[in-house]
Motif scaffolding. Structure first.
Motif, PDB file in Angstrom:
ATOM      1  N   THR A 239      47.837  46.249  48.299  1.00 45.63           N
ATOM      2  CA  THR A 239      48.632  45.077  47.925  1.00 45.63           C
ATOM      3  C   THR A 239      47.765  44.001  47.296  1.00 45.63           C
ATOM      4  O   THR A 239      48.152  43.369  46.301  1.00 45.63           O
ATOM      5  N   GLY A 240      46.590  43.777  47.860  1.00 48.20           N
ATOM      6  CA  GLY A 240      45.702  42.745  47.339  1.00 48.20           C
ATOM      7  C   GLY A 240      44.392  42.739  48.092  1.00 48.20           C
ATOM      8  O   GLY A 240      44.249  43.407  49.123  1.00 48.20           O
ATOM      9  N   ALA A 241      43.437  41.974  47.567  1.00 49.01           N
ATOM     10  CA  ALA A 241      42.107  41.893  48.170  1.00 49.01           C
ATOM     11  C   ALA A 241      41.782  40.452  48.551  1.00 49.01           C
ATOM     12  O   ALA A 241      42.145  39.512  47.844  1.00 49.01           O
ATOM     13  N   VAL A 242      41.106  40.312  49.683  1.00 46.83           N
ATOM     14  CA  VAL A 242      40.556  39.025  50.122  1.00 46.83           C
ATOM     15  C   VAL A 242      39.043  39.151  50.057  1.00 46.83           C
ATOM     16  O   VAL A 242      38.472  40.106  50.597  1.00 46.83           O
ATOM     17  N   ILE A 243      38.386  38.207  49.384  1.00 43.93           N
ATOM     18  CA  ILE A 243      36.936  38.273  49.224  1.00 43.93           C
ATOM     19  C   ILE A 243      36.280  37.202  50.082  1.00 43.93           C
ATOM     20  O   ILE A 243      36.683  36.033  50.063  1.00 43.93           O
ATOM     21  N   PHE A 262      37.963  44.538  41.366  1.00 43.99           N
ATOM     22  CA  PHE A 262      39.378  44.643  41.697  1.00 43.99           C
ATOM     23  C   PHE A 262      40.266  44.291  40.512  1.00 43.99           C
ATOM     24  O   PHE A 262      41.337  44.871  40.332  1.00 43.99           O
ATOM     25  N   GLN A 263      39.821  43.337  39.696  1.00 45.93           N
ATOM     26  CA  GLN A 263      40.651  42.882  38.586  1.00 45.93           C
ATOM     27  C   GLN A 263      40.458  43.699  37.316  1.00 45.93           C
ATOM     28  O   GLN A 263      41.135  43.447  36.318  1.00 45.93           O
ATOM     29  N   SER A 264      39.562  44.692  37.345  1.00 43.47           N
ATOM     30  CA  SER A 264      39.323  45.501  36.153  1.00 43.47           C
ATOM     31  C   SER A 264      40.585  46.263  35.774  1.00 43.47           C
ATOM     32  O   SER A 264      41.465  46.517  36.596  1.00 43.47           O
ATOM     33  N   LYS A 265      40.678  46.639  34.511  1.00 41.11           N
ATOM     34  CA  LYS A 265      41.883  47.298  33.999  1.00 41.11           C
ATOM     35  C   LYS A 265      42.163  48.610  34.721  1.00 41.11           C
ATOM     36  O   LYS A 265      43.312  48.976  34.969  1.00 41.11           O
ATOM     37  N   SER A 266      41.109  49.346  35.082  1.00 47.10           N
ATOM     38  CA  SER A 266      41.304  50.648  35.715  1.00 47.10           C
ATOM     39  C   SER A 266      41.718  50.544  37.181  1.00 47.10           C
ATOM     40  O   SER A 266      42.364  51.443  37.723  1.00 47.10           O
ATOM     41  N   ILE A 267      41.364  49.436  37.852  1.00 48.06           N
ATOM     42  CA  ILE A 267      41.711  49.256  39.263  1.00 48.06           C
ATOM     43  C   ILE A 267      42.977  48.411  39.406  1.00 48.06           C
ATOM     44  O   ILE A 267      43.952  48.811  40.016  1.00 48.06           O
ATOM     45  N   ASP A 268      42.952  47.211  38.846  1.00 49.88           N
ATOM     46  CA  ASP A 268      44.114  46.311  38.769  1.00 49.88           C
ATOM     47  C   ASP A 268      44.739  46.033  40.131  1.00 49.88           C
ATOM     48  O   ASP A 268      45.935  46.198  40.342  1.00 49.88           O
ATOM     49  N   VAL A 269      43.899  45.605  41.079  1.00 57.60           N
ATOM     50  CA  VAL A 269      44.384  45.157  42.387  1.00 57.60           C
ATOM     51  C   VAL A 269      44.302  43.631  42.416  1.00 57.60           C
ATOM     52  O   VAL A 269      43.237  43.068  42.158  1.00 57.60           O
ATOM     53  N   PRO A 270      45.397  42.940  42.707  1.00 62.67           N
ATOM     54  CA  PRO A 270      45.352  41.472  42.721  1.00 62.67           C
ATOM     55  C   PRO A 270      44.367  40.942  43.762  1.00 62.67           C
ATOM     56  O   PRO A 270      44.287  41.467  44.874  1.00 62.67           O
ATOM     57  N   LYS A 301      34.419  25.743  45.079  1.00 60.18           N
ATOM     58  CA  LYS A 301      34.167  25.468  43.661  1.00 60.18           C
ATOM     59  C   LYS A 301      34.218  26.748  42.836  1.00 60.18           C
ATOM     60  O   LYS A 301      34.726  26.755  41.709  1.00 60.18           O
ATOM     61  N   LEU A 302      33.697  27.849  43.401  1.00 53.86           N
ATOM     62  CA  LEU A 302      33.715  29.109  42.661  1.00 53.86           C
ATOM     63  C   LEU A 302      35.145  29.620  42.494  1.00 53.86           C
ATOM     64  O   LEU A 302      35.506  30.154  41.436  1.00 53.86           O
ATOM     65  N   ALA A 303      35.964  29.474  43.540  1.00 55.44           N
ATOM     66  CA  ALA A 303      37.364  29.883  43.425  1.00 55.44           C
ATOM     67  C   ALA A 303      38.054  29.143  42.285  1.00 55.44           C
ATOM     68  O   ALA A 303      38.796  29.741  41.490  1.00 55.44           O
ATOM     69  N   ASP A 304      37.790  27.838  42.194  1.00 55.76           N
ATOM     70  CA  ASP A 304      38.369  27.052  41.104  1.00 55.76           C
ATOM     71  C   ASP A 304      37.879  27.557  39.751  1.00 55.76           C
ATOM     72  O   ASP A 304      38.655  27.694  38.800  1.00 55.76           O
ATOM     73  N   LYS A 305      36.598  27.865  39.676  1.00 62.38           N
ATOM     74  CA  LYS A 305      36.004  28.328  38.415  1.00 62.38           C
ATOM     75  C   LYS A 305      36.578  29.670  37.980  1.00 62.38           C
ATOM     76  O   LYS A 305      36.824  29.902  36.785  1.00 62.38           O
ATOM     77  N   LEU A 306      36.807  30.567  38.945  1.00 57.67           N
ATOM     78  CA  LEU A 306      37.306  31.905  38.631  1.00 57.67           C
ATOM     79  C   LEU A 306      38.830  31.966  38.561  1.00 57.67           C
ATOM     80  O   LEU A 306      39.401  33.014  38.249  1.00 57.67           O
ATOM     81  N   GLY A 307      39.487  30.854  38.868  1.00 63.32           N
ATOM     82  CA  GLY A 307      40.944  30.856  38.858  1.00 63.32           C
ATOM     83  C   GLY A 307      41.548  31.599  40.032  1.00 63.32           C
ATOM     84  O   GLY A 307      42.664  32.109  39.947  1.00 63.32           O
ATOM     85  N   LEU A 308      40.818  31.659  41.162  1.00 61.84           N
ATOM     86  CA  LEU A 308      41.301  32.344  42.354  1.00 61.84           C
ATOM     87  C   LEU A 308      41.835  31.331  43.361  1.00 61.84           C
ATOM     88  O   LEU A 308      41.418  30.171  43.373  1.00 61.84           O
ATOM     89  N   SER A 309      42.746  31.766  44.203  1.00 59.98           N
ATOM     90  CA  SER A 309      43.230  30.903  45.275  1.00 59.98           C
ATOM     91  C   SER A 309      42.130  30.744  46.330  1.00 59.98           C
ATOM     92  O   SER A 309      41.415  31.704  46.643  1.00 59.98           O
ATOM     93  N   PHE A 310      42.001  29.550  46.858  1.00 63.33           N
ATOM     94  CA  PHE A 310      41.030  29.312  47.929  1.00 63.33           C
ATOM     95  C   PHE A 310      41.778  29.335  49.246  1.00 63.33           C
ATOM     96  O   PHE A 310      42.666  28.515  49.488  1.00 63.33           O
TER      97      PHE A 310
END
Length: 371
Positions: A239-243, A262-270, A301-310
């Motif tokens: 379903t998704g990944a938590v880092i 996880f976000q690569s085209k071949s894997i595509d896991v949110p 700060k990294l989450a903001d930079k990568l556009g990920l939810s914190f």
């Protein structure tokens, strides 16, 4: 006057037409999602099966009508397609691996030493505290620590036979069902496995675990990226990944690689979001004091930079280490500093999963092409 011969219909005409039909809420068409199957053509009569992940998919009727419209538009008005689309579900096509698990969540980290397993255990307990049915699979093949963190090092799961299949009953503590490769190896011996052996061990724990009905199955992955990660996404629809990371730069640099996999085209896991562990040190007797010994807000700060939810921050408190060593997860004490922190993160994870399931099509198992 002789009749004008009708156009010969071939399967490619059908699949080309169905490529114009998008799954609602997704950018992918239903052919890319491998939903149309068993296409049959008899003159102008066309029939096929439309395969859905779940029997309660709200888009079934809409997609049937869209398929009929696409075929009439792109193949021909004379095509007999009405009432010839059969609805099937994944369990009709193959034995589902985890049929009663609603959400499978990968817990990952770019590097070791960031407390990923500690977060996995306590997040599982916090989710269970919220009333959810939760399982935890220790897939950290090379360093299984979850038995110790649950105080179950000397325990062994029991086998059970279900419908002629040999299954493994997970242990259960603090409302969490859990399995680990650590239950099946000598704790005093090093685990020296080649890639295929480790992958097969993971597949066995997934497919032979008697998990029952679960809202969430958390899977604690090894640090970095490896064959284990690929085995997981090829075995079950994640379903998704938590880092998990810590605030210092050396850990943050590895997060980018983990998220990219996880976000690569071949894997595509949110990627559901980022958890910052060891965010600051707080003495239990002085809960208002915060000492940023590894830097401040690096994960945020990294989450903001990568556009990920914190998803939240976990402080360093002596009790979290003591709880891990003694087999008493700190999240079990909902009133403690870290118990409250994990409860907030559990709430954030549940919210992100809810949004992900509303906004995106169901996840598919990854198929790695072999050329």
């Amino acid at each position: 006057m002789a009749d004008i011969p009708r156009k010969l219909i071939v399967p490619k005409n059908i699949t080309d037409a169905l490529r114009t039909v998008k799954y609602p809420g997704s950018n992918e068409d239903i052919v890319a999602l491998e939903m149309p199957q068993e296409i049959r053509i008899a003159g102008q009569r066309v029939s096929f099966s439309l395969v859905f992940q779940k029997s309660d998919d709200p888009n079934i009727e809409t997609l049937i009508l869209e398929c009929e419209k696409a075929i009439k538009t792109y193949v021909g008005e004379e095509v007999e397609i009405e009432d010839n689309i059969a609805v099937k579900y994944i369990h009709d096509m193959e034995r589902p691996v985890l049929p009663n698990v609603k959400n499978i969540i990968a817990i990952a980290s770019g590097k070791g030493g960031v407390g990923k397993s500690t977060v996995s255990v306590n997040l599982a307990v916090a989710l269970a505290n919220s009333g959810a049915k939760v399982g935890l699979l220790d897939a950290d093949i090379f360093g299984p620590s979850i038995p110790k963190m649950f105080g179950a090092e000397g325990d062994r799961p029991a086998g059970i036979k279900i419908d002629g299949r040999e299954m493994i009953n997970p242990l259960e503590k603090y409302g969490v069902k859990f399995l680990s490769v650590g239950f099946f190896v000598d704790p005093d011996s090093a685990i020296i496995w080649r890639g295929p052996m480790a992958s097969n061990a993971l597949k066995q724990l997934i497919s032979e675990g008697n998990w029952g009905d679960l809202d969430y199955l958390l899977i604690d992955l090894p640090p970095g990226t490896s064959d284990i990660h690929l085995t997981l996404v090829q075995s079950v629809p994640v379903t998704g990944a938590v880092i998990v990371t810590t605030p210092q730069d050396v850990a943050l640099a590895d997060v980018v690689r983990g998220a990219s996999m996880f976000q690569s085209k071949s894997i595509d896991v949110p990627v559901l979001g980022l958890v910052e562990n060891m965010a600051w040190f707080t003495p239990e007797e002085l809960p208002e004091n915060k000492y940023y010994i590894f830097g401040k807000d690096g994960g945020k700060k990294l989450a903001d930079k990568l556009g990920l939810s914190f998803l939240g921050q976990i402080p360093i408190v002596q009790g979290i280490r003591e709880g891990g060593d003694s087999g008493s997860p700190v999240a079990a004490d909902a009133g403690s500093i870290t118990g409250k922190a994990f409860a907030e993160i559990a709430g954030s994870v549940k919210h992100r999963i809810h949004l992900r399931n509303l906004q995106m099509a169901p996840t598919k198992k990854v198929k790695i092409s072999r050329k």
